[in-house]
Motif scaffolding. Structure first.
Motif, PDB file in Angstrom:
ATOM      1  N   ASP A 101      -1.613 -10.012   0.339  1.00  0.00           N
ATOM      2  CA  ASP A 101      -0.124  -9.688   1.140  1.00  0.00           C
ATOM      3  C   ASP A 101       0.543  -9.260  -0.243  1.00  0.00           C
ATOM      4  O   ASP A 101       0.985 -10.169  -0.917  1.00  0.00           O
ATOM      5  CB  ASP A 101       0.323 -10.678   1.834  1.00  0.00           C
ATOM      6  CG  ASP A 101      -0.678 -10.897   3.198  1.00  0.00           C
ATOM      7  OD1 ASP A 101      -1.103 -10.107   3.592  1.00  0.00           O
ATOM      8  OD2 ASP A 101      -0.649 -12.036   3.604  1.00  0.00           O
ATOM      9  N   SER A 102       1.284  -8.157  -0.097  1.00  0.00           N
ATOM     10  CA  SER A 102       1.974  -7.752  -1.319  1.00  0.00           C
ATOM     11  C   SER A 102       3.373  -7.330  -0.873  1.00  0.00           C
ATOM     12  O   SER A 102       3.511  -6.895  -0.005  1.00  0.00           O
ATOM     13  CB  SER A 102       1.430  -6.533  -2.116  1.00  0.00           C
ATOM     14  OG  SER A 102       2.215  -5.955  -2.870  1.00  0.00           O
ATOM     15  N   GLU A 103       4.546  -7.899  -1.932  1.00  0.00           N
ATOM     16  CA  GLU A 103       6.097  -7.387  -1.549  1.00  0.00           C
ATOM     17  C   GLU A 103       6.344  -7.199  -3.063  1.00  0.00           C
ATOM     18  O   GLU A 103       6.337  -7.972  -3.876  1.00  0.00           O
ATOM     19  CB  GLU A 103       6.627  -8.735  -1.035  1.00  0.00           C
ATOM     20  CG  GLU A 103       6.269  -9.083   0.554  1.00  0.00           C
ATOM     21  CD  GLU A 103       7.101 -10.396   0.926  1.00  0.00           C
ATOM     22  OE1 GLU A 103       8.062 -10.494   0.283  1.00  0.00           O
ATOM     23  OE2 GLU A 103       6.363 -11.083   1.991  1.00  0.00           O
ATOM     24  N   GLU A 117      12.160  -1.422  -1.450  1.00  0.00           N
ATOM     25  CA  GLU A 117      11.167  -2.468  -1.200  1.00  0.00           C
ATOM     26  C   GLU A 117       9.716  -1.970  -0.505  1.00  0.00           C
ATOM     27  O   GLU A 117       9.845  -0.856   0.360  1.00  0.00           O
ATOM     28  CB  GLU A 117      11.462  -3.611  -0.213  1.00  0.00           C
ATOM     29  CG  GLU A 117      12.661  -4.361  -0.443  1.00  0.00           C
ATOM     30  CD  GLU A 117      13.339  -5.512   0.418  1.00  0.00           C
ATOM     31  OE1 GLU A 117      12.616  -5.505   1.293  1.00  0.00           O
ATOM     32  OE2 GLU A 117      14.409  -5.860   0.510  1.00  0.00           O
ATOM     33  N   HIS A 145       6.044  -3.192   1.108  1.00  0.00           N
ATOM     34  CA  HIS A 145       5.176  -4.436   1.795  1.00  0.00           C
ATOM     35  C   HIS A 145       4.118  -3.501   2.403  1.00  0.00           C
ATOM     36  O   HIS A 145       3.862  -2.610   2.861  1.00  0.00           O
ATOM     37  CB  HIS A 145       6.052  -4.628   3.031  1.00  0.00           C
ATOM     38  CG  HIS A 145       7.222  -5.490   2.730  1.00  0.00           C
ATOM     39  ND1 HIS A 145       7.617  -6.804   2.660  1.00  0.00           N
ATOM     40  CD2 HIS A 145       8.495  -4.870   2.663  1.00  0.00           C
ATOM     41  CE1 HIS A 145       8.871  -7.007   2.336  1.00  0.00           C
ATOM     42  NE2 HIS A 145       9.591  -5.863   2.479  1.00  0.00           N
ATOM     43  N   SER A 158      -0.712  -4.373   2.069  1.00  0.00           N
ATOM     44  CA  SER A 158      -1.771  -4.977   1.703  1.00  0.00           C
ATOM     45  C   SER A 158      -2.630  -4.637   0.691  1.00  0.00           C
ATOM     46  O   SER A 158      -3.144  -3.403   0.494  1.00  0.00           O
ATOM     47  CB  SER A 158      -3.052  -4.989   3.057  1.00  0.00           C
ATOM     48  OG  SER A 158      -2.364  -5.481   4.051  1.00  0.00           O
ATOM     49  N   TYR A 217      -4.188   0.166  -2.283  1.00  0.00           N
ATOM     50  CA  TYR A 217      -3.338  -0.246  -1.124  1.00  0.00           C
ATOM     51  C   TYR A 217      -4.327   0.185   0.193  1.00  0.00           C
ATOM     52  O   TYR A 217      -4.451   1.441   0.249  1.00  0.00           O
ATOM     53  CB  TYR A 217      -2.276   0.053  -1.059  1.00  0.00           C
ATOM     54  CG  TYR A 217      -1.213  -0.952  -2.073  1.00  0.00           C
ATOM     55  CD1 TYR A 217      -0.267  -1.789  -1.197  1.00  0.00           C
ATOM     56  CD2 TYR A 217      -1.000  -0.548  -3.386  1.00  0.00           C
ATOM     57  CE1 TYR A 217       0.291  -2.655  -2.132  1.00  0.00           C
ATOM     58  CE2 TYR A 217      -0.400  -1.767  -3.918  1.00  0.00           C
ATOM     59  CZ  TYR A 217       0.531  -2.546  -3.525  1.00  0.00           C
ATOM     60  OH  TYR A 217       1.326  -3.431  -4.050  1.00  0.00           O
ATOM     61  N   TYR A 226       0.753   0.382   3.414  1.00  0.00           N
ATOM     62  CA  TYR A 226       2.096  -0.084   3.045  1.00  0.00           C
ATOM     63  C   TYR A 226       3.134   0.461   3.915  1.00  0.00           C
ATOM     64  O   TYR A 226       2.810   1.563   4.691  1.00  0.00           O
ATOM     65  CB  TYR A 226       1.878   0.118   1.495  1.00  0.00           C
ATOM     66  CG  TYR A 226       1.742   1.697   1.322  1.00  0.00           C
ATOM     67  CD1 TYR A 226       2.894   2.740   1.589  1.00  0.00           C
ATOM     68  CD2 TYR A 226       0.519   2.177   0.853  1.00  0.00           C
ATOM     69  CE1 TYR A 226       2.610   4.268   1.263  1.00  0.00           C
ATOM     70  CE2 TYR A 226       0.495   3.523   0.460  1.00  0.00           C
ATOM     71  CZ  TYR A 226       1.573   4.654   0.700  1.00  0.00           C
ATOM     72  OH  TYR A 226       1.200   5.770   0.467  1.00  0.00           O
ATOM     73  N   SER A 227       4.049  -0.023   3.512  1.00  0.00           N
ATOM     74  CA  SER A 227       5.521   0.384   4.284  1.00  0.00           C
ATOM     75  C   SER A 227       6.525   0.420   3.123  1.00  0.00           C
ATOM     76  O   SER A 227       6.464  -0.482   2.351  1.00  0.00           O
ATOM     77  CB  SER A 227       5.818  -0.165   5.524  1.00  0.00           C
ATOM     78  OG  SER A 227       6.129  -1.376   5.169  1.00  0.00           O
ATOM     79  N   TRP A 280       8.023  -8.862  -7.892  1.00  0.00           N
ATOM     80  CA  TRP A 280       6.468  -8.739  -7.113  1.00  0.00           C
ATOM     81  C   TRP A 280       5.671 -10.041  -6.548  1.00  0.00           C
ATOM     82  O   TRP A 280       5.698 -11.066  -7.409  1.00  0.00           O
ATOM     83  CB  TRP A 280       5.627  -8.040  -8.279  1.00  0.00           C
ATOM     84  CG  TRP A 280       4.178  -7.500  -7.683  1.00  0.00           C
ATOM     85  CD1 TRP A 280       3.694  -7.760  -6.348  1.00  0.00           C
ATOM     86  CD2 TRP A 280       3.215  -6.731  -8.356  1.00  0.00           C
ATOM     87  NE1 TRP A 280       2.631  -7.155  -6.179  1.00  0.00           N
ATOM     88  CE2 TRP A 280       2.197  -6.477  -7.367  1.00  0.00           C
ATOM     89  CE3 TRP A 280       3.163  -6.457  -9.693  1.00  0.00           C
ATOM     90  CZ2 TRP A 280       0.784  -6.060  -7.780  1.00  0.00           C
ATOM     91  CZ3 TRP A 280       1.793  -5.659 -10.058  1.00  0.00           C
ATOM     92  CH2 TRP A 280       0.981  -5.497  -9.161  1.00  0.00           C
TER      93      TRP A 280
END
Length: 249
Positions: A43-45, A61, A63, A65, A83, A86-87, A200
């Motif tokens: 899970d990536s931010e 930003e 967000h 996977s 990825y 993503y959004s 990150w």
């Protein structure tokens, strides 16, 4: 009758020799091409605040996977990342948005040598700024990991007369496999006029379990090959002895 016995004896010896040669060849081939693969989903931010890349300022930003494919060989580990979804939030500047999309849509491949890290440089060189050089360490040889493999680094870099970078980095690896479990990187850039911020956070999702990923099948596979190599010739030898007794009777 004796000639028939000698002929069968010769045939069995030839078969036995062939099977032994094939077994040795299979084992050598297995050893040379041995590889194990594991997929880990993170899970990536990612967050940018007034972060300048060239002439483009990033604000927004991400967000999503991130999928990492770990391929383990004897001397190296290859990690491919991309990825899966993503959004985006923000990035209203078209140039900034296109820049981010180009990064998110590419697959990155990294090669790690086993035993190639100095204990003093785990997990990321202290003389390098992460936001300037990149290269997240997805794998570290377990031989260099401590019992509690969580590493924290807080470092200040000076890149000019009035420019400074502060980075706060945290990495956690699985002690059994060397696979990255969690990471967080925060950075602040100050140039006297504006402050840029970068963050990150990467966490292995609950569907991925790095604790059980590595080399569980290698020993079992070798055992099966050895068992096959021994059992087949032994069976043939027993068959030959039994037949020979039959001829003698």
């Amino acid at each position: 009758m004796k000639s028939i016995v000698n002929m069968k004896k010769t045939i069995y010896i030839i078969l036995l020799t062939v099977l032994i040669i094939v077994s040795i060849t299979v084992l050598q081939g297995y050893e040379g091409s041995s590889r194990q693969e594991q997929l880990v989903t993170y899970d990536s931010e990612i967050m940018f605040r007034n972060y300048m890349v060239g002439n483009t300022i990033l604000n927004g930003e991400i967000h999503g996977s991130l999928v990492a494919e770990y391929i383990f060989y004897k001397d190296i580990v290859i990690v491919k990342t991309h990825y899966s979804k993503y959004s985006l939030r923000g990035f209203r500047d078209p140039n900034a948005r296109n820049y981010i999309l180009s990064l998110l849509n590419e697959e990155v491949k990294r090669v790690y040598k086993r035993g190639n890290y100095s204990k003093n440089e785990i997990p990321y060189p202290r003389y390098k700024s992460f936001i300037l050089h990149g290269g997240l360490p997805y794998y570290i040889d377990p031989g260099f990991l401590s019992i509690d493999p969580v590493y924290r680094q807080r470092i200040v870099f000076s890149t000019g007369t009035n420019i400074s970078i502060l980075e706060d980095r945290r990495f956690k690896f699985d002690p059994g496999t060397g696979v990255l479990v969690e990471s967080s990187i925060e950075a602040w850039i100050k140039d006297g006029k504006m402050t840029g911020e970068y963050k990150w956070v990467l966490t292995a999702s609950s569907s991925s379990n790095p604790l059980h990923v590595l080399e569980t099948t290698r020993t079992e596979s070798v055992f099966l090959i050895l068992a096959f190599s021994i059992s087949i010739p032994t069976t043939l030898l027993a068959f030959y002895i039994d037949k020979r007794r039959g001829f003698r009777q």
